[in-house]
Design an enzyme around this catalytic site. Structure first.
Site, short mmCIF file in Angstrom:
data_model
loop_
_atom_site.label_atom_id
_atom_site.label_comp_id
_atom_site.label_asym_id
_atom_site.label_seq_id
_atom_site.Cartn_x
_atom_site.Cartn_y
_atom_site.Cartn_z
N THR A 134 7.75 -7.39 5.14
CA THR A 134 6.67 -6.55 4.61
C THR A 134 5.32 -7.22 4.88
O THR A 134 5.26 -8.44 5.09
CB THR A 134 6.87 -6.37 3.08
OG1 THR A 134 5.66 -5.93 2.50
CG2 THR A 134 7.25 -7.67 2.39
N ASP A 135 4.25 -6.42 4.81
CA ASP A 135 2.91 -7.03 4.93
C ASP A 135 2.53 -7.79 3.66
O ASP A 135 1.58 -8.57 3.66
CB ASP A 135 1.86 -5.96 5.26
CG ASP A 135 1.75 -4.86 4.21
OD1 ASP A 135 2.59 -4.81 3.28
OD2 ASP A 135 0.82 -4.03 4.32
N GLU A 136 3.29 -7.56 2.57
CA GLU A 136 2.90 -8.16 1.29
C GLU A 136 3.05 -9.68 1.29
O GLU A 136 2.48 -10.36 0.44
CB GLU A 136 3.69 -7.52 0.13
CG GLU A 136 3.45 -6.02 0.07
CD GLU A 136 3.94 -5.34 -1.19
OE1 GLU A 136 4.04 -6.01 -2.24
OE2 GLU A 136 4.21 -4.13 -1.12
N TYR A 159 8.27 -10.37 -5.91
CA TYR A 159 8.85 -9.63 -4.77
C TYR A 159 8.39 -10.23 -3.45
O TYR A 159 9.21 -10.59 -2.60
CB TYR A 159 8.43 -8.15 -4.86
CG TYR A 159 8.61 -7.40 -3.55
CD1 TYR A 159 9.87 -7.18 -3.01
CD2 TYR A 159 7.50 -6.92 -2.83
CE1 TYR A 159 10.03 -6.50 -1.79
CE2 TYR A 159 7.65 -6.24 -1.63
CZ TYR A 159 8.92 -6.04 -1.11
OH TYR A 159 9.08 -5.38 0.08
N LYS A 163 10.47 -12.22 -0.42
CA LYS A 163 10.51 -11.75 0.97
C LYS A 163 9.98 -12.85 1.90
O LYS A 163 10.49 -13.06 3.00
CB LYS A 163 9.67 -10.48 1.14
CG LYS A 163 10.23 -9.24 0.49
CD LYS A 163 11.53 -8.75 1.07
CE LYS A 163 11.39 -8.12 2.44
NZ LYS A 163 12.67 -7.52 2.91
#
Ligand code: NAD
Ligand code: TYD
Length: 362
Positions: A134-136, A159, A163
């Site tokens: 993810t970009d997060e 989260y 990741k």
């Protein structure tokens, strides 16, 4: 001919991906390993369940024996790893499952893939492990700038931290063991089959039910929205043409503030189904509530690398994608009712009653 293990294929993106793969000209066998958590719904793939190229296996990516038996029994040569706990708010309330699935589950898959690759993969070309990130993991942007593949990691929620940990493990398996690994970092997806805990389907559902629309903080947080089919096409492109060891940032060139999204949904649903029974427009349901702790302010992707190197750009404009999405939810009331079960009501109650009464003024 390839034997593709898709993990988390009964979730939002995984189900869209499997449907796209089976509808394409590729004659690939697809094995879907999914634990069927609250977010996994086998009905998401009802229409392909009888396809001879599709097999569903109910199980956990942390179950090493099961994963090993699948790699051997199904001669897996390609992995597309979606399975994860994926919702930031849930990771704040209860991070344990995130650490287990996102970190230990990814580790288990990498270990088994590495062992099978060293036996089968070196003889079988291509062999690919695509880790869906993810970009997060890159943290939060200020008002300007973009995430690229070179951006330093700075995860800020349980989260995104889980990741990020899984990304580091995946890269280690490329550098240390040579596992042909690819990583994608995608921005926020929207579209059919998204569980109504995420912003867009939650707001659509609440609009239809005439319930308050809870906007966190001042509503000015920005996300870069991508229609799920575009994301799935990008993943196929990376599988086909991506270079092992590389990562690819995927985004929609479509930054929107949360309030813009919610207002647009209100207006669209008013137009399609008429105003609320009271006669009021749905914008009257917008309620600013207490902010999410550690709420990342802005995400935005520079998708230049995947465009230059693999020729991918999104096909859907936001106007097209959001119209399709709203129409899909309007036409799939049964699906929505099915996922809004007792557990969901408890989740909603807990998450949102905590936030009420503590709104910030936008
Ligand atoms: P989702 O929550 O809708 O689906 C997750 C799926 O994984 C479910 O079917 C669930 O049953 C399954 N699963 C969970 N734990 C499992 C386990 N231990 N073993 C086997 N299966 C398990 O998630 P999504 O939105 O489809 O996201 C898929 C992937 O894409 C995730 O890795 C997520 O981090 C990533 N991603 C999502 C977005 C987004 O906007 N949704 C954006 C970028 C990246
Ligand atoms: P979400 O869909 O949870 O995705 P993510 O946090 O992974 O980006 O949330 C998208 C944005 O919408 C985020 O800024 C939080 C905000 N949001 C609300 O304002 N209200 C809500 O009820 C939800 C679920 C999200």
């Amino acid at each position: 001919m390839r034997n593709v293990l898709v993990t988390g294929g009964c979730g939002f993106i995984g189900a869209n991906f499997i449907r796209l793969l089976l509808a394409s000209a590729k004659d690939w066998q697809v094995i879907n390993l999914d634990k069927l958590t609250y977010a996994g719904n086998p009905e998401n793939l009802d229409d392909v369940a009888d396809d001879s190229r599709y097999t569903f296996v109910h199980g956990d990516i942390c179950d090493r024996e099961l994963v090993e038996s699948l790699f051997i029994g199904q001669a897996i040569d390609t992995v597309v790893h979606f399975a994860a706990e994926s919702h930031v708010d849930r990771s704040i309330e209860g991070p344990d499952a995130f650490m287990r699935t996102n970190i230990h589950g990814t580790f288990t898959l990498l270990e088994v893939a590495k062992n099978s690759w060293s036996v089968v993969g070196k003889r079988k070309n291509p062999y690919r492990f695509l880790h869906v990130s993810t970009d997060e993991v890159f943290g939060s942007l200020g008002p300007t700038g973009y995430f690229t593949e070179e951006t330093a990691y700075d995860p800020r929620s349980p989260y995104s931290a889980s990741k990020a940990a899984s990304d580091h493990l995946a890269r280690a398996y490329f550098h240390t063991y040579g596992l042909p690994l690819l990583i994608t970092h995608c921005s926020n997806n929207y579209g059919p089959y998204q569980f109504p805990e995420k912003l867009i389907p939650l707001m659509i559902n609440n609009c239809l039910q005439g319930k308050p629309l809870p906007v966190y903080g001042d509503g000015a947080n920005v996300r870069d929205w991508l229609y799920v089919e575009d994301h799935c096409e990008a993943i196929v492109r990376v599988l086909d043409q991506g270079r092992p060891g590389e990562s690819y940032a995927i985004g929609g060139h479509n930054e929107k503030k949360n309030t813009e999204i919610v207002e647009l949904l209100c207006d669209m649903i008013d137009r399609k189904v008429g105003p609320l029974p009271s006669g009021n427009p749905r914008r009257s349901l917008i309620t600013y509530v207490r902010d999410r702790p550690g709420h990342d302010r802005r995400y935005a992707i520079d998708a230049g690398k995947i465009e230059r190197e693999l020729g991918w750009t999104p096909r859907f404009t936001f106007a097209e994608g959001i119209e399709r999405t709203v129409d899909w939810y309007l036409a799939h009331g049964d699906w929505l009712q099915g996922v809004l079960n007792g557990t969901y009501q408890q989740y909603y109650q807990k998450m949102y009653s905590d936030r009420q009464g503590a709104a910030e003024t936008p």
